[in-house]
Write a protein that holds these residues in place. Structure first.
Motif, PDB file in Angstrom:
ATOM      1  N   ALA A 131       2.089  18.503   7.800  1.00 51.57           N
ATOM      2  CA  ALA A 131       2.676  17.345   8.483  1.00 51.57           C
ATOM      3  C   ALA A 131       1.861  16.091   8.203  1.00 51.57           C
ATOM      4  O   ALA A 131       2.423  15.007   7.978  1.00 51.57           O
ATOM      5  CB  ALA A 131       2.765  17.606   9.983  1.00 51.57           C
ATOM      6  N   ASP A 132       0.537  16.212   8.178  1.00 48.41           N
ATOM      7  CA  ASP A 132      -0.329  15.068   7.864  1.00 48.41           C
ATOM      8  C   ASP A 132      -0.084  14.570   6.439  1.00 48.41           C
ATOM      9  O   ASP A 132       0.000  13.364   6.204  1.00 48.41           O
ATOM     10  CB  ASP A 132      -1.804  15.433   8.036  1.00 48.41           C
ATOM     11  N   LEU A 133       0.024  15.500   5.487  1.00 46.66           N
ATOM     12  CA  LEU A 133       0.275  15.114   4.097  1.00 46.66           C
ATOM     13  C   LEU A 133       1.618  14.408   3.960  1.00 46.66           C
ATOM     14  O   LEU A 133       1.741  13.428   3.217  1.00 46.66           O
ATOM     15  CB  LEU A 133       0.236  16.337   3.187  1.00 46.66           C
ATOM     16  N   ARG A 134       2.619  14.892   4.684  1.00 46.04           N
ATOM     17  CA  ARG A 134       3.937  14.245   4.633  1.00 46.04           C
ATOM     18  C   ARG A 134       3.851  12.823   5.167  1.00 46.04           C
ATOM     19  O   ARG A 134       4.418  11.903   4.586  1.00 46.04           O
ATOM     20  CB  ARG A 134       4.961  15.040   5.432  1.00 46.04           C
ATOM     21  N   SER A 135       3.141  12.611   6.264  1.00 45.66           N
ATOM     22  CA  SER A 135       3.047  11.262   6.821  1.00 45.66           C
ATOM     23  C   SER A 135       2.295  10.334   5.869  1.00 45.66           C
ATOM     24  O   SER A 135       2.647   9.162   5.743  1.00 45.66           O
ATOM     25  CB  SER A 135       2.403  11.277   8.210  1.00 45.66           C
ATOM     26  N   ILE A 136       1.300  10.850   5.170  1.00 44.02           N
ATOM     27  CA  ILE A 136       0.587  10.039   4.183  1.00 44.02           C
ATOM     28  C   ILE A 136       1.521   9.675   3.035  1.00 44.02           C
ATOM     29  O   ILE A 136       1.573   8.521   2.602  1.00 44.02           O
ATOM     30  CB  ILE A 136      -0.667  10.782   3.652  1.00 44.02           C
ATOM     31  N   ARG A 137       2.279  10.662   2.555  1.00 42.74           N
ATOM     32  CA  ARG A 137       3.211  10.415   1.457  1.00 42.74           C
ATOM     33  C   ARG A 137       4.255   9.379   1.852  1.00 42.74           C
ATOM     34  O   ARG A 137       4.667   8.552   1.033  1.00 42.74           O
ATOM     35  CB  ARG A 137       3.893  11.715   1.040  1.00 42.74           C
ATOM     36  N   GLN A 142       7.356   3.794  -2.710  1.00 47.04           N
ATOM     37  CA  GLN A 142       7.995   4.453  -3.838  1.00 47.04           C
ATOM     38  C   GLN A 142       7.850   3.571  -5.070  1.00 47.04           C
ATOM     39  O   GLN A 142       7.826   2.345  -4.976  1.00 47.04           O
ATOM     40  CB  GLN A 142       9.483   4.695  -3.542  1.00 47.04           C
ATOM     41  N   LYS A 143       7.762   4.215  -6.220  1.00 48.92           N
ATOM     42  CA  LYS A 143       7.610   3.467  -7.458  1.00 48.92           C
ATOM     43  C   LYS A 143       8.868   2.639  -7.725  1.00 48.92           C
ATOM     44  O   LYS A 143       9.971   3.145  -7.717  1.00 48.92           O
ATOM     45  CB  LYS A 143       7.355   4.398  -8.634  1.00 48.92           C
TER      46      LYS A 143
END
Length: 162
Positions: A131-137, A142-143
């Protein structure tokens, strides 16, 4: 022959989970039909979330987001064969005892708007880390045209050091 042994071992492990009465943490990841309107996608997600919440406790979750698939998923249904190259992906980590876990899996299997799902045992720390990684992403832009790889790397570095 080896495949049948693997399936039998998985089935025995699943049955043991139901019988021992101990709560475990599971993560259910699922792809939802990309042709559904956003309201329907939310309803599918909420239905699975409600089943997981009824079975126990929600540990972490990732709401549906449209993604390209790494490979085409083909599925046959009443209207014929359908190929999917994208889907709405969502996941829910939940803690439940064996019978509750079986109910969530049953709900996901019965939901015709779910293209494919996977359910794995995990632990609270791994689920929260996801969940933490998703919030960082989600914080990283976006490019877009005009944004260089260097700028994207700098934005990612800033987001991960906060």
């Amino acid at each position: 022959m080896a495949k049948k042994k693997d399936q039998a071992a998985e089935s025995a492990e699943f049955d043991a989970d139901i019988d021992d009465g101990e709560a475990r943490v599971y993560e259910l990841g699922f792809h939802i039909d990309p042709e559904l309107p956003s309201e329907e996608v939310k309803k599918v997600y909420q239905g699975i979330r409600d089943a997981a919440e009824a079975a126990g406790e929600i540990v972490a979750e990732g709401e549906p987001e449209s993604i390209p698939l790494a490979y085409t998923i083909s599925r046959s249904d009443v209207g014929g064969r359908r190929d999917f190259n994208s889907a709405f992906f969502a996941w829910i980590a939940y803690e439940a005892k064996g019978e509750g876990h079986a109910a969530v899996i049953s709900k996901a299997g019965e939901e015709k708007r779910i293209i494919r799902f996977i359910d794995v045992k995990t632990d609270r720390e791994a689920a929260r880390h996801a969940a933490d990684l998703r919030s960082i992403r989600m914080q990283v832009p976006q490019k877009e045209e005009g944004i260089s790889e260097v700028e994207l790397d700098a934005a990612l570095e800033t987001a991960t050091t906060v």
